[in-house]
Enzyme design. Structure first.
Site, PDB file in Angstrom:
ATOM      1  N   GLN A   1      -4.556  -8.278  27.208  1.00 36.12           N
ATOM      2  CA  GLN A   1      -3.524  -7.541  26.480  1.00 36.12           C
ATOM      3  C   GLN A   1      -3.741  -7.522  24.974  1.00 36.12           C
ATOM      4  OE1 GLN A   1      -0.251  -9.632  28.973  1.00 36.12           O
ATOM      5  NE2 GLN A   1       0.619  -7.678  28.347  1.00 36.12           N
TER       6      GLN A   1
ATOM      7  N   HIS B   1      -4.865 -14.991  33.699  1.00 35.80           N
ATOM      8  CA  HIS B   1      -3.670 -14.214  33.350  1.00 35.80           C
ATOM      9  C   HIS B   1      -3.906 -12.782  33.835  1.00 35.80           C
ATOM     10  CE1 HIS B   1      -0.039 -13.882  30.502  1.00 35.80           C
ATOM     11  NE2 HIS B   1      -0.133 -12.721  31.131  1.00 35.80           N
TER      12      HIS B   1
ATOM     13  N   ASN C   1      -1.154 -17.848  35.293  1.00 41.36           N
ATOM     14  CA  ASN C   1       0.054 -17.205  34.791  1.00 41.36           C
ATOM     15  C   ASN C   1       0.757 -16.459  35.918  1.00 41.36           C
ATOM     16  OD1 ASN C   1       1.793 -16.053  32.544  1.00 41.36           O
ATOM     17  ND2 ASN C   1       1.074 -14.171  33.518  1.00 41.36           N
ATOM     18  N   GLU C   2       1.993 -16.812  36.178  1.00 45.03           N
ATOM     19  CA  GLU C   2       2.889 -16.064  37.068  1.00 45.03           C
ATOM     20  C   GLU C   2       2.282 -15.694  38.421  1.00 45.03           C
ATOM     21  OE1 GLU C   2       4.452 -12.658  35.077  1.00 45.03           O
ATOM     22  OE2 GLU C   2       5.575 -13.839  33.639  1.00 45.03           O
TER      23      GLU C   2
ATOM     24  N   GLU D   1       7.167 -17.842  27.907  1.00 43.23           N
ATOM     25  CA  GLU D   1       7.335 -16.432  27.526  1.00 43.23           C
ATOM     26  C   GLU D   1       8.813 -16.106  27.507  1.00 43.23           C
ATOM     27  OE1 GLU D   1       5.276 -13.277  29.617  1.00 43.23           O
ATOM     28  OE2 GLU D   1       3.495 -14.536  29.864  1.00 43.23           O
TER      29      GLU D   1
ATOM     30  N   LYS E   1       5.802  -0.245  24.434  1.00 42.73           N
ATOM     31  CA  LYS E   1       6.765  -1.343  24.605  1.00 42.73           C
ATOM     32  C   LYS E   1       6.275  -2.507  23.744  1.00 42.73           C
ATOM     33  CE  LYS E   1       9.168  -3.709  28.415  1.00 42.73           C
ATOM     34  NZ  LYS E   1       9.113  -4.106  29.827  1.00 42.73           N
TER      35      LYS E   1
ATOM     36  N   TYR F   1       6.568  -6.008  21.614  1.00 51.91           N
ATOM     37  CA  TYR F   1       7.257  -7.298  21.677  1.00 51.91           C
ATOM     38  C   TYR F   1       6.977  -8.187  20.460  1.00 51.91           C
ATOM     39  CZ  TYR F   1       8.197  -7.089  26.800  1.00 51.91           C
ATOM     40  OH  TYR F   1       8.650  -6.792  28.069  1.00 51.91           O
TER      41      TYR F   1
HETATM   42  C1  BGP Z   1       4.937 -11.224  31.811  1.00 55.67           C
HETATM   43  C2  BGP Z   1       3.439 -11.289  31.686  1.00 55.67           C
HETATM   44  C3  BGP Z   1       2.914 -10.820  30.387  1.00 55.67           C
HETATM   45  C4  BGP Z   1       3.673  -9.674  29.747  1.00 55.67           C
HETATM   46  C5  BGP Z   1       5.171  -9.823  29.878  1.00 55.67           C
HETATM   47  C6  BGP Z   1       5.950  -8.598  29.459  1.00 55.67           C
HETATM   48  O1  BGP Z   1       5.265 -11.066  33.148  1.00 55.67           O
HETATM   49  O2  BGP Z   1       2.976 -12.606  31.877  1.00 55.67           O
HETATM   50  O3  BGP Z   1       1.547 -10.579  30.543  1.00 55.67           O
HETATM   51  O4  BGP Z   1       3.165  -8.458  30.080  1.00 55.67           O
HETATM   52  O5  BGP Z   1       5.555 -10.157  31.186  1.00 55.67           O
HETATM   53  O6  BGP Z   1       5.919  -7.663  30.499  1.00 55.67           O
HETATM   54  P1  BGP Z   1       5.754  -6.122  30.273  1.00 55.67           P
HETATM   55  O7  BGP Z   1       4.471  -5.987  29.516  1.00 55.67           O
HETATM   56  O8  BGP Z   1       5.681  -5.533  31.642  1.00 55.67           O
HETATM   57  O9  BGP Z   1       6.930  -5.685  29.529  1.00 55.67           O
END
Ligand code: BGP
Length: 473
Positions: free
Chosen positions: A19, A116, A159-160, A375, A440, A442
Site C-alpha cells: 500500500q 500483509h 495481518n488480519e 490499526e 480514500k 487515512y
Molecule cells: C485493514 C487493512 C489495511 C487497510 C485498512 C483500511 O483491514 O489491514 O491494509 O487497508 O484496513 O481499509 P480500506 O483500505 O479498505 O479502507
C-alpha cells in the site's frame, strides 16, 4: 473526554508494503496475487502508491517530527523471495536493512508484519492459504527474516487472517474473488493460524530476545435488537469474523461453542467443516502460551439481524454513501440502528465498539500478555487546495474528532483494566487502498500522488500533542 495514557504507552503510525512502497517492478520484486487482479480490474494501480520505496527517509523524518514513535510496516515477501521460496533477491534484503537503519536514525521503532495480504503470485496460484506448500514456504521466509534482521525487535506474523479469508472466499473483494464459500473461508482461517503458530514457536526456539504477535481485524458485533433470532445472527457473524481467530490464537483451542457456530454456518450452506490434525491443534496450544502480544485493528462495529435468504453482498469501494449490502445465508444481515454516524464508505463510527473488544480480549482470553491497537483511523475524501505551497496544512477536523473519540474509548478500557500498550493510527501517510484505490485517504501526512510531495494535515500536529503529553486535548 481528556483521556490519559500511561507514560510508556507508544503512539505509532501504520502501513503495509503493497500500500505504500510502489516500485512493484523494481529491483527484482516478484509478482503478487494483486498485480494481475488489479490490472484486469483496471480501476487503479499499486504504482506509485506513496512511493515509500524511495521516500522512506522523508516519511521517517516526518514521523520523528510529529511524535510518531513507532511504525508498523510490512516486508514484501516477494521482494526477498520473488517466487515465495527458492532464490533470495539481495536487493530486496538490502532495501529493508536501509529502511530499518533509517528507523533507528529517526528514533522510530519498527513493528514488522511478515504477511500483509501480499502472497507471492506463484503460491497464490497453488491455492494461497489453502495450500500446505504455502504454509511451509511462509515459515521458511519468516525464519529467514528473523536471522537476517536482528535489528527488528517486534514481529507480527500475519495481518488480519480473517479479513483475508473472508474477502477471498466469502465477499469476493480480494483475489481469487470467490463468494459464499464458507468452507474455504474457515479452512484458510485455520491454516493461517497454524502457520502463525509454527512461526511463533520457531521464533521462541530461536531465542532472539524480541517480541512476536499477530494482528486481527476485530469488528465488534452487536445484535440489531434483543430478539433471540437477532442475537443468534450476531453470534454467528462474530464466530465468522472474530471468535474462531481469537480462540485459535489467544486461547490456543477452539471452544466447543465456537465450533458449534461454525458448524451451523457450513451446514446451512451445505459445505464441509474445516479440517484439523492433532499436531496442528497442539501447535496452536503451544503458540498461545508463548505469544507476546495481540494487535487489534478496529475501525467500526456491526449490527446483525436474522436473515433467511440467499447471500448477497455489495462492497462500497467508491465512497458512494449508503450502497453497502451484506446479507449472508446461514448467518444474518448487517443493518445499522438509527442514529449511528457512518463514513462515506459506510463504516459506522462507534468508539464504544473499540472499548468492548479490548475488554473482551482482556476478560475472555487470560493468556493474552499485551494488546496493541495496531490499526484505527478514518478514510476521508481530501484534496490539495488550489495554489497550495510547501507550508499548506490540510484541514481534517473529522479525523481529529474520530481519533479523539476512539482514543478516549481506549483510555477508558485501560482504566477498566485492559493492558493496552500502544496505538498505531492507520495510516502514517496517505496510501493505496486495496479495494478503494487512491480516493480514500487515512494519513497524518497528505501525499499528492502525481508529484509524491508530502503535506502536513492538521491531525499530524494534534497527534504530536497527544504523543508528547499522553493526554487527549
Ligand atoms: C485493514 C487493512 C489495511 C487497510 C485498512 C483500511 O483491514 O489491514 O491494509 O487497508 O484496513 O481499509 P480500506 O483500505 O479498505 O479502507
Amino acid at each position: 473526554m481528556n483521556g490519559t495514557f500511561p507514560k510508556d504507552f507508544i503512539f505509532g503510525g501504520a502501513s503495509a508494503a503493497y500500500q505504500v512502497e510502489g516500485a512493484t517492478k523494481e529491483d527484482g520484486k516478484g509478482r503478487v496475487l494483486w498485480d494481475d487482479f488489479l490490472e484486469k480490474q483496471g480501476r487503479f494501480s499499486p504504482d506509485p502508491a506513496a512511493d515509500f520505496y524511495h521516500h522512506y527517509d522523508e516519511d521517517l523524518a516526518l514521523s520523528q517530527k510529529y511524535g510518531v514513535q513507532a511504525l508498523r510496516l510490512s516486508i514484501a515477501w516477494s521482494r526477498i523471495f520473488p517466487d515465495g521460496d527458492g532464490a533470495v533477491e539481495p536487493r530486496g534484503v538490502a532495501y529493508y536493512h536501509r529502511v530499518f537503519a533509517a528507523c533507528k536514525e529517526h528514533h522510530v521503532e519498527p513493528f514488522v508484519t511478515l504477511h500483509h495480504f501480499d502472497t507471492p503470485e506463484k503460491l497464490h496460484e497453488e491455492g494461497d492459504w489453502l495450500s500446505q506448500h504455502m504454509l511451509d514456504a511462509f515459515v521458511d521466509y519468516a525464519k529467514f527474516c528473523f536471522k537476517e534482521f536482528p535489528e527488528v525487535k517486534y514481529w507480527i506474523t500475519i495481518n488480519e487472517p480473517t479479513s483475508m479469508a473472508v474477502q477471498q472466499y466469502t465477499s469476493g473483494t480480494f483475489p481469487p474473488a470467490e463468494t459464499g464459500r464458507f468452507d474455504k473461508t474457515f479452512q484458510a482461517e485455520h491454516n493461517q493460524l497454524v502457520a502463525h503458530a509454527r512461526i511463533v514457536n520457531a521464533y521462541k526456539e530461536m531465542n532472539l530476545g524480541g517480541q512476536i504477535g499477530i494482528v486481527h481485524a476485530l469488528q465488534t458485533v452487536y445484535p440489531y435488537s434483543d430478539s433471540p433470532a437477532d442475537q443468534h445472527a450476531a453470534a454467528l457473524q462474530d464466530a465468522l469474523e472474530n471468535r474462531l481467530y481469537l480462540d485459535g490464537s489467544l486461547a490456543g483451542v477452539y471452544a466447543p461453542e465456537t465450533l458449534a457456530l461454525v458448524q451451523e454456518i457450513v451446514d446451512k450452506n451445505d459445505e464441509p467443516m474445516f479440517k484439523t490434525t492433532p499436531e496442528e491443534l497442539a501447535e496452536l496450544k503451544l503458540a498461545a502460551t508463548q505469544l507476546d502480544f495481540v494487535g487489534v485493528n478496529n475501525y467500526f462495529s456491526k449490527w446483525l439481524k436474522a436473515y433467511a435468504g440467499a447471500s448477497e453482498t455489495h462492497h462500497n469501494g467508491t465512497g458512494a454513501k449508503g450502497t453497502s449490502v451484506s446479507r449472508l445465508h446461514g448467518i444474518g444481515e448487517e443493518k445499522l440502528p438509527e442514529g449511528i454516524e457512518t463514513t462515506d464508505w459506510d463504516w459506522p463510527i462507534y468508539p464504544r465498539g473499540m472499548h468492548d473488544i479490548l475488554m473482551r480480549i482482556q476478560n475472555d482470553y487470560p493468556l493474552t500478555k499485551a494488546i496493541y491497537v495496531t490499526e484505527n483511523g478514518i478514510g476521508l475524501k481530501e484534496e490539495l487546495p488550489a495554489g497550495a505551497t510547501d507550508d499548506t496544512v490540510i484541514p481534517d477536523p473529522k479525523r481529529i474528532d474520530y481519533l479523539g473519540k476512539y482514543l478516549n474509548a481506549i483510555a477508558d478500557a485501560i482504566k477498566d483494566g485492559a493492558n493496552v500498550k500502544g496505538y498505531f493510527i492507520w495510516s502514517l501517510q496517505d496510501q493505496f487502498s486495496w479495494t478503494n484505490g487512491y480516493s480514500k485517504r487515512y494519513g497524518l501526512f497528505f501525499v499528492d500522488f502525481p508529484t509524491q510531495k508530502r503535506y502536513i494535515k492538521q491531525s499530524a500536529s494534534w497527534f504530536k500533542q497527544v504523543s508528547d503529553t499522553h493526554v487527549i486535548p
